[in-house]
Design an enzyme around this catalytic site. Structure first.
Site, PDB file in Angstrom:
ATOM      1  N   TYR A  33      -7.565  -5.270   1.341  1.00  0.00           N
ATOM      2  CA  TYR A  33      -7.965  -4.241   2.235  1.00  0.00           C
ATOM      3  C   TYR A  33      -6.868  -3.358   2.579  1.00  0.00           C
ATOM      4  O   TYR A  33      -5.760  -3.801   2.043  1.00  0.00           O
ATOM      5  CB  TYR A  33      -8.463  -5.019   3.522  1.00  0.00           C
ATOM      6  CG  TYR A  33      -7.584  -5.540   4.749  1.00  0.00           C
ATOM      7  CD1 TYR A  33      -7.203  -4.672   5.431  1.00  0.00           C
ATOM      8  CD2 TYR A  33      -6.930  -6.762   4.106  1.00  0.00           C
ATOM      9  CE1 TYR A  33      -6.042  -5.271   6.380  1.00  0.00           C
ATOM     10  CE2 TYR A  33      -5.958  -7.213   4.927  1.00  0.00           C
ATOM     11  CZ  TYR A  33      -5.668  -6.663   6.100  1.00  0.00           C
ATOM     12  OH  TYR A  33      -4.671  -6.879   6.937  1.00  0.00           O
ATOM     13  N   LYS A 148      -2.165  -7.576   0.109  1.00  0.00           N
ATOM     14  CA  LYS A 148      -2.696  -7.149   1.268  1.00  0.00           C
ATOM     15  C   LYS A 148      -4.491  -7.686   0.980  1.00  0.00           C
ATOM     16  O   LYS A 148      -5.300  -7.334   0.919  1.00  0.00           O
ATOM     17  CB  LYS A 148      -2.753  -5.907   1.637  1.00  0.00           C
ATOM     18  CG  LYS A 148      -2.902  -5.674   2.947  1.00  0.00           C
ATOM     19  CD  LYS A 148      -2.879  -4.264   3.428  1.00  0.00           C
ATOM     20  CE  LYS A 148      -3.191  -3.887   4.966  1.00  0.00           C
ATOM     21  NZ  LYS A 148      -2.331  -4.860   5.953  1.00  0.00           N
ATOM     22  N   GLU A 180       7.052 -12.535   9.700  1.00  0.00           N
ATOM     23  CA  GLU A 180       6.347 -11.188  10.032  1.00  0.00           C
ATOM     24  C   GLU A 180       5.455 -11.558  11.180  1.00  0.00           C
ATOM     25  O   GLU A 180       5.206 -12.734  11.394  1.00  0.00           O
ATOM     26  CB  GLU A 180       5.718 -10.244   9.104  1.00  0.00           C
ATOM     27  CG  GLU A 180       4.837 -11.093   8.274  1.00  0.00           C
ATOM     28  CD  GLU A 180       4.205 -10.445   7.217  1.00  0.00           C
ATOM     29  OE1 GLU A 180       4.356  -9.056   6.748  1.00  0.00           O
ATOM     30  OE2 GLU A 180       3.833 -11.028   5.881  1.00  0.00           O
ATOM     31  N   LEU A 205       4.295  -8.886   3.814  1.00  0.00           N
ATOM     32  CA  LEU A 205       3.909  -7.689   3.171  1.00  0.00           C
ATOM     33  C   LEU A 205       4.648  -6.456   3.459  1.00  0.00           C
ATOM     34  O   LEU A 205       5.443  -6.152   4.286  1.00  0.00           O
ATOM     35  CB  LEU A 205       2.544  -7.250   4.270  1.00  0.00           C
ATOM     36  CG  LEU A 205       1.676  -6.189   3.762  1.00  0.00           C
ATOM     37  CD1 LEU A 205       1.037  -6.604   2.515  1.00  0.00           C
ATOM     38  CD2 LEU A 205       0.759  -5.635   4.841  1.00  0.00           C
TER      39      LEU A 205
END
Length: 283
Positions: A33, A148, A180, A205
């Site tokens: 996505y 992702k 993160e 990411l």
């Protein structure tokens, strides 16, 4: 007026959109996505998001069903159909529909494509004025976090832990270091005004907003360090913030119940947020 979504070649009313139960995104989270922000009716830093979408698809062997120009056309039309002035466009591509089997389906199986919009106050977010409170949680994710993927269960659990604690976000921790946020990139500002964030690797990411903020900070001659930082160092930071397509630059005023700085969004964070909004509006 009903919200319009895009599904496999057609713009349809939200209420009529249907996904087959054999879609591999539903059965295996076998998909990718991407999210692009919209501000003043324009897509923000969009080609970088589409490049990341293409990379993620390639990393798991899904054919990208559209060119960049085609994606931009679809995003633009979808935003216009929904009268989206500020918010996000969500895009998802799965490996398609096939009888349930762990192995990939035949190579000619068409990918499934879903797109929708969400209205969201990004620039005038009340949280940006008060600052966000954050907790830390154990990082439970798989080893290819640079992709992702729609496999977001660990992030869902982290976000729910944050909700249960009454805070806005959770920062995930592995081997004592922050990786993160559950849906963001984590930054701290040291007492000597150095901006610190973890370097890119398969552990996190490659944030598009992260990259833009680092570029803006460099152009403003701000000190930057890309390195690991511990939870303890974050607790002692002068400022902290997180970045994402849907939050831009979000100040953090407490971590695990410990107040950062004077408990208000810090001056360097406010400056970076202003620089990012200026960039986004300049197109």
């Amino acid at each position: 007026m009903s919200r319009t979504v895009y599904l496999n070649g057609s713009f349809v009313p939200f209420e009529e959109a249907r996904i087959p139960i054999m879609d591999r995104g539903f059965l295996f989270a076998d998909g990718i996505y991407e999210v692009s922000a919209v501000l003043d009716g324009r897509l923000v830093d969009n080609e970088a998001h589409l490049a990341r979408l293409d990379r993620s698809l390639g990393e798991i062997g899904i054919r990208n069903p559209h060119t960049i120009a085609e994606w931009i056309g679809l995003e633009t039309e979808l935003a216009e159909r929904n009268g989206l002035d500020e918010g996000v466009v969500y895009m998802q591509v799965t490996r398609g529909v096939a009888e349930r089997d762990f192995a990939f389906p035949p190579a000619d199986t068409p990918p499934s494509v879903v797109m929708f919009t969400q209205k969201k106050a990004i620039v005038s977010s009340p949280l940006a004025e008060t600052g966000a409170r954050v907790i830390t949680v154990e990082d439970l994710r798989w080893k290819r976090r640079d992709i992702k993927s729609v496999a977001l269960l660990a992030q869902v659990l982290a976000k729910q832990a944050a909700a249960a604690a009454g805070v806005a976000e959770a920062w995930m921790v592995e081997d004592g270091a922050v990786t993160e946020g559950s849906s963001s990139t984590a930054f701290i500002v040291t007492k000597d005004r150095r901006i610190v964030t973890r370097p890119l690797s398969t552990a996190l990411l490659p944030g598009i907003t992260r990259a833009a903020v680092l570029r803006l900070a460099s152009e403003a001659d701000l000190a930057i360090e890309e390195r690991l930082f511990s939870v303890e160092e974050a607790h002692d930071a002068a400022e902290a913030f997180y970045t994402s397509a849907s939050a831009f630059v979000m100040p953090v005023v407490s971590l695990d119940g410990r107040t950062l700085g004077d408990g208000h969004p810090g001056p360097l964070t406010r400056r970076l947020r202003a620089l990012y909004i200026e960039m986004a509006r300049a197109g």
